[in-house]
Enzyme design. Structure first.
Site, PDB file in Angstrom:
ATOM      1  N   ASP A 137     -12.615  -2.074 -41.067  1.00 41.17           N
ATOM      2  CA  ASP A 137     -11.523  -2.231 -40.109  1.00 41.17           C
ATOM      3  C   ASP A 137     -10.591  -1.023 -40.102  1.00 41.17           C
ATOM      4  O   ASP A 137     -10.272  -0.466 -41.158  1.00 41.17           O
ATOM      5  CB  ASP A 137     -10.719  -3.486 -40.507  1.00 41.17           C
ATOM      6  CG  ASP A 137      -9.607  -3.794 -39.524  1.00 41.17           C
ATOM      7  OD1 ASP A 137      -9.899  -3.947 -38.329  1.00 41.17           O
ATOM      8  OD2 ASP A 137      -8.439  -3.872 -39.960  1.00 41.17           O
ATOM      9  N   GLU A 162     -14.798   0.645 -37.094  1.00 43.67           N
ATOM     10  CA  GLU A 162     -13.924   0.115 -36.051  1.00 43.67           C
ATOM     11  C   GLU A 162     -12.816   1.147 -35.855  1.00 43.67           C
ATOM     12  O   GLU A 162     -11.834   1.190 -36.578  1.00 43.67           O
ATOM     13  CB  GLU A 162     -13.347  -1.243 -36.454  1.00 43.67           C
ATOM     14  CG  GLU A 162     -12.721  -1.974 -35.276  1.00 43.67           C
ATOM     15  CD  GLU A 162     -11.204  -1.914 -35.245  1.00 43.67           C
ATOM     16  OE1 GLU A 162     -10.618  -2.251 -34.201  1.00 43.67           O
ATOM     17  OE2 GLU A 162     -10.570  -1.528 -36.236  1.00 43.67           O
TER      18      GLU A 162
HETATM   19  C1  OTU Z   1      -8.011  -3.943 -36.055  1.00 47.16           C
HETATM   20  O1  OTU Z   1      -7.593  -3.475 -34.816  1.00 47.16           O
HETATM   21  C2  OTU Z   1      -8.398  -5.400 -35.896  1.00 47.16           C
HETATM   22  O2  OTU Z   1      -9.490  -5.502 -35.024  1.00 47.16           O
HETATM   23  C3  OTU Z   1      -7.200  -6.173 -35.409  1.00 47.16           C
HETATM   24  O3  OTU Z   1      -7.508  -7.503 -35.121  1.00 47.16           O
HETATM   25  C4  OTU Z   1      -6.125  -6.063 -36.452  1.00 47.16           C
HETATM   26  O4  OTU Z   1      -4.945  -6.629 -35.959  1.00 47.16           O
HETATM   27  C5  OTU Z   1      -5.845  -4.620 -36.852  1.00 47.16           C
HETATM   28  O5  OTU Z   1      -7.004  -3.836 -37.040  1.00 47.16           O
HETATM   29  C6  OTU Z   1      -5.127  -4.605 -38.157  1.00 47.16           C
HETATM   30  O6  OTU Z   1      -5.974  -5.068 -39.178  1.00 47.16           O
HETATM   31  O7  OTU Z   1      -7.031  -0.756 -36.015  1.00 47.16           O
HETATM   32  O8  OTU Z   1      -8.697   1.114 -34.984  1.00 47.16           O
HETATM   33  O9  OTU Z   1      -5.196  -2.229 -30.328  1.00 47.16           O
HETATM   34  O10 OTU Z   1      -7.467  -2.387 -31.461  1.00 47.16           O
HETATM   35  O11 OTU Z   1      -5.132  -2.624 -34.128  1.00 47.16           O
HETATM   36  C7  OTU Z   1      -8.264   0.094 -34.223  1.00 47.16           C
HETATM   37  C8  OTU Z   1      -5.158  -3.028 -31.408  1.00 47.16           C
HETATM   38  C9  OTU Z   1      -7.522  -0.966 -34.972  1.00 47.16           C
HETATM   39  C10 OTU Z   1      -6.424  -2.947 -32.172  1.00 47.16           C
HETATM   40  C11 OTU Z   1      -6.200  -2.127 -33.419  1.00 47.16           C
HETATM   41  C12 OTU Z   1      -7.426  -2.197 -34.263  1.00 47.16           C
END
Ligand code: OTU
Length: 657
Positions: free
Chosen positions: A284, A326
């Site tokens: 993540d 991600e």
């Molecule tokens: C990711 O998101 C997760 O998919 C989100 O659900 C979480 O809230 C976030 O991390 C924190 O853990 O970091 O590189 O535009 O796309 O927060 C992208 C918002 C991330 C998400 C962004 C994303």
């Protein structure tokens, strides 16, 4: 590679290992360690070389890799060996995934296990269960604010339930994808609690400061990820009298990767889940892993080095496991998360194709493919042996992460075009049928993102409301069209739970004070299994969508040209409503497939003679692989009906298939 310094260090480390490791026969482990050690050592030196405890930290790292290797089951080790010899296994077109919350999909992990049949019925063979580890109630960010990285939240089940689910999936030849939230912990995690109590060791796990000097310097250039709910990037902790960095929500504290102890903890956690049966690990928020004053602290070079090191370490212990990056960042930055080189500087094998996702939504709103074609034309080439995760929507908001130059080249002005898209999807644009809601609006910058379920965003909700059969038809066609794109583009297709039966927005989050301010909950539904039953009844919305997707997925799996070997060629056509590309077969030219999609409400013409002149058309006799019929061609014009697509192949080849 044999490099003297790293090899003498390796010998020294082997001498210092604990007896429970050194006494065992770990032939495969040492072979892989030897092969990867030069890279591991170089990266570790680059990141942590200046420290006095460097050698101890290296020993610790190798011990963790060895201990997790010793624990790895024979079954998983067999799989490692099999995947090492068939190392392109995840590029196959057979993989079709779905992301879901255990709770929303089926109550808990046992429920998910009982619903595996439903997933197989649709053709899903890769399951991404959204994070389900322990999180403080009410401050969980949907599972991304973890207070215990090794235990499952009791609402969803326990580790045994996960083992049973994973065994069941393996029997069905289905992959399990799990998250590891590498960038931050909950402020209730044991490390954070101890940092609050003043333990230096754990304060060093975070970015922790006694006054505003450094936080203020950071704030000059750090953007805000959740400007509405969590403005600023630091939070004051009374107990320790310290500021902690919290880029996401205030209760999510950023881990400090300039401390090797943090890296080692995290690789230990990654391997823990690898040993619990994860085939694929979603890392993540990887863009955020390295913080540097004076920058946005995203996509920093060190973030890439950390990922390379994670990959090299994982390959020593669990080489069958692949990583998903991600990183929802600009197209030129996303591509870097595959690594610089497929062998010696590799990072994640898979990355979210956020570029394609956002471009598809542009075509939904504009009904033309100018920006889509432009954006894909400029999509940088990725490494061989790396693949996209193609998706239409996920549990997060939809960000409009296009390259401004592409917007300009498509004849729009970036600011006003983005505003149009936001207005269109959030229903404040006059003609819009979309029923989305804004997310993350930043009044300072004018930026904003979009929440809403796929079905509601493409107009199914408004169509059902006014009971207009033609509009319902169109919305269903759009849902299928978008899926036809992610299934043919090249890469693993990742569906989002509920979309397969046209699930609409779910407003119930507004009743929950812990969710009400985060509109992403509108598209994190609880599946209505009675509605899902309707998929068996001809003519229902559920049946029309489910059966069409089932068909498409089934057909995709039979098309070798849909495997991802960077074998896609964009076809530029002189019709701005059409998007077209050719998928070449790596060996058999005759098996190539021409994909063409019409995003407009009227039928559109594709002139085949132009393609033929350019050598981009396989034959005269085209046949649609989905319907099995040859579409009518008049005066060398192929007509593509509104919101429709073709997967066209040579008549003769497809007849044998
Ligand atoms: C990711 O998101 C997760 O998919 C989100 O659900 C979480 O809230 C976030 O991390 C924190 O853990 O970091 O590189 O535009 O796309 O927060 C992208 C918002 C991330 C998400 C962004 C994303």
């Amino acid at each position: 590679m044999y490099e003297q310094v790293s090899h003498s260090l390796l010998n020294q480390i082997l001498d210092e290992l604990k007896p429970e490791i050194s006494k065992r026969n770990l032939l495969r482990f040492y072979t892989r360690l030897g092969a990867n050690f030069y890279a591991i050592h170089s990266l570790f030196t680059h990141l942590y070389g200046g420290r006095d405890d460097f050698l101890q930290q290296m020993v610790k790292l190798v011990e963790v890799l060895a201990m997790r290797y010793i624990e790895r089951s024979d079954e998983l080790e067999m799989l490692d060996i099999e995947r090492e010899s068939n190392h392109n296994w995840f590029l196959d077109q057979k993989w079709v995934g779905m992301a879901l919350y255990a709770e929303g999909f089926a109550g808990d992990l046992k429920g998910v296990r009982n619903k595996c049949g439903y997933l197989s019925e649709l053709g899903i063979n890769m399951l991404h269960i959204m994070p389900m580890l322990k999180c403080p109630a009410g401050a969980s960010d949907g599972g991304y604010a973890i207070s215990d990285f090794r235990d499952i939240d009791e609402r969803y089940g326990d580790l045994n339930d996960l083992s049973e689910l994973s065994a069941n999936l393996r029997k069905r030849d289905m992959l399990l994808t799990l998250d590891v939230v590498v960038n931050h912990t909950s402020d209730q995690h044991d490390w954070a609690l101890r940092a609050k109590q003043g333990e230096q060791k754990y304060q060093d796990y975070y970015y922790c400061f006694p006054d505003r000097d450094i936080p203020d310097m950071f704030e000059e250039t750090l953007p805000e990820v959740f400007p509405e709910t969590s403005p600023g990037n630091f939070i004051w902790d009374e107990q320790s009298q310290r500021w902690f960095m919290s880029v996401f929500n205030a209760y999510q504290w950023d881990l400090n990767y300039s401390n090797p102890a943090v890296f080692i903890e995290m690789i230990d956690i990654i391997l823990f889940w690898a040993n619990r049966g994860a085939d694929v690990i979603r890392l993540d928020a990887v863009a955020f892993l390295w913080k540097k004053i004076g920058t946005t602290s995203q996509n920093e070079r060190e973030a890439h080095l950390i990922l390379q090191l994670m990959k090299d370490c994982c390959q020593v212990t669990a080489p069958g496991v692949v990583f998903i990056a991600e990183a929802i960042v600009t197209p030129t930055e996303i591509i870097k998360y595959f690594g610089e080189d497929a062998v010696i500087a590799k990072e994640c094998e898979i990355a979210y194709n956020a570029t394609f996702m956002a471009l598809l939504w542009d075509s939904v709103a504009t009904k033309n493919t100018k920006l889509l074609t432009q954006g894909i034309k400029n999509l940088p080439n990725k490494l061989n042996g790396a693949t996209w995760l193609n998706y239409i929507r996920c549990h997060d908001d939809i960000g409009l992460g296009f390259d401004d130059r592409d917007i300009v080249a498509s004849g729009y002005q970036p600011r006003s075009h983005r505003k149009f898209l936001l207005d269109y999807f959030t229903g404040s644009y006059d003609d819009s049928i979309a029923r989305g809601v804004p997310f993350g609006r930043n009044l300072k910058t004018g930026d904003g993102r979009i929440s809403g379920s796929l079905a509601s965003l493409v107009g199914l909700e408004s169509a059902l409301q006014i009971n207009d059969p033609k509009m319902v038809d169109d919305a269903i066609k759009m849902i299928i069209l978008l899926h036809s794109m992610i299934l043919s583009f090249g890469g693993i297709a990742l569906l989002y739970y509920g979309d397969e039966i046209g699930t609409l927005n779910d407003d119930s989050y507004l009743q929950d004070e812990n969710k009400a301010s985060d509109t992403r909950w509108i598209h994190r539904p609880r599946i209505d299994w009675e509605r899902a039953e309707q998929r068996h009844h001809h003519g229902t919305v559920e049946h029309r969508i489910f059966s069409a997707l089932q068909k498409l997925i089934g057909v995709r799996k039979t098309i070798p040209a849909f495997a991802d070997f960077n074998n896609r060629e964009l076809v530029e056509v002189d019709n701005e409503h059409l998007f077209a590309f050719i998928r070449n077969h790596p060996e058999h030219q005759k098996e190539e497939v021409l994909v063409v999609a019409n995003f407009d409400a009227s039928p559109q013409h594709l002139n085949l003679s132009v393609l033929r002149r350019r050598g981009q058309l396989p034959s005269m006799q085209l046949r649609d692989l989905v319907s099995g019929v040859s579409p009518a061609i008049f005066k060398d014009d192929l007509v593509i009906p509104p919101y429709s697509f073709y997967w066209l192949s040579d008549q003769h080849t497809s007849a044998i298939m």
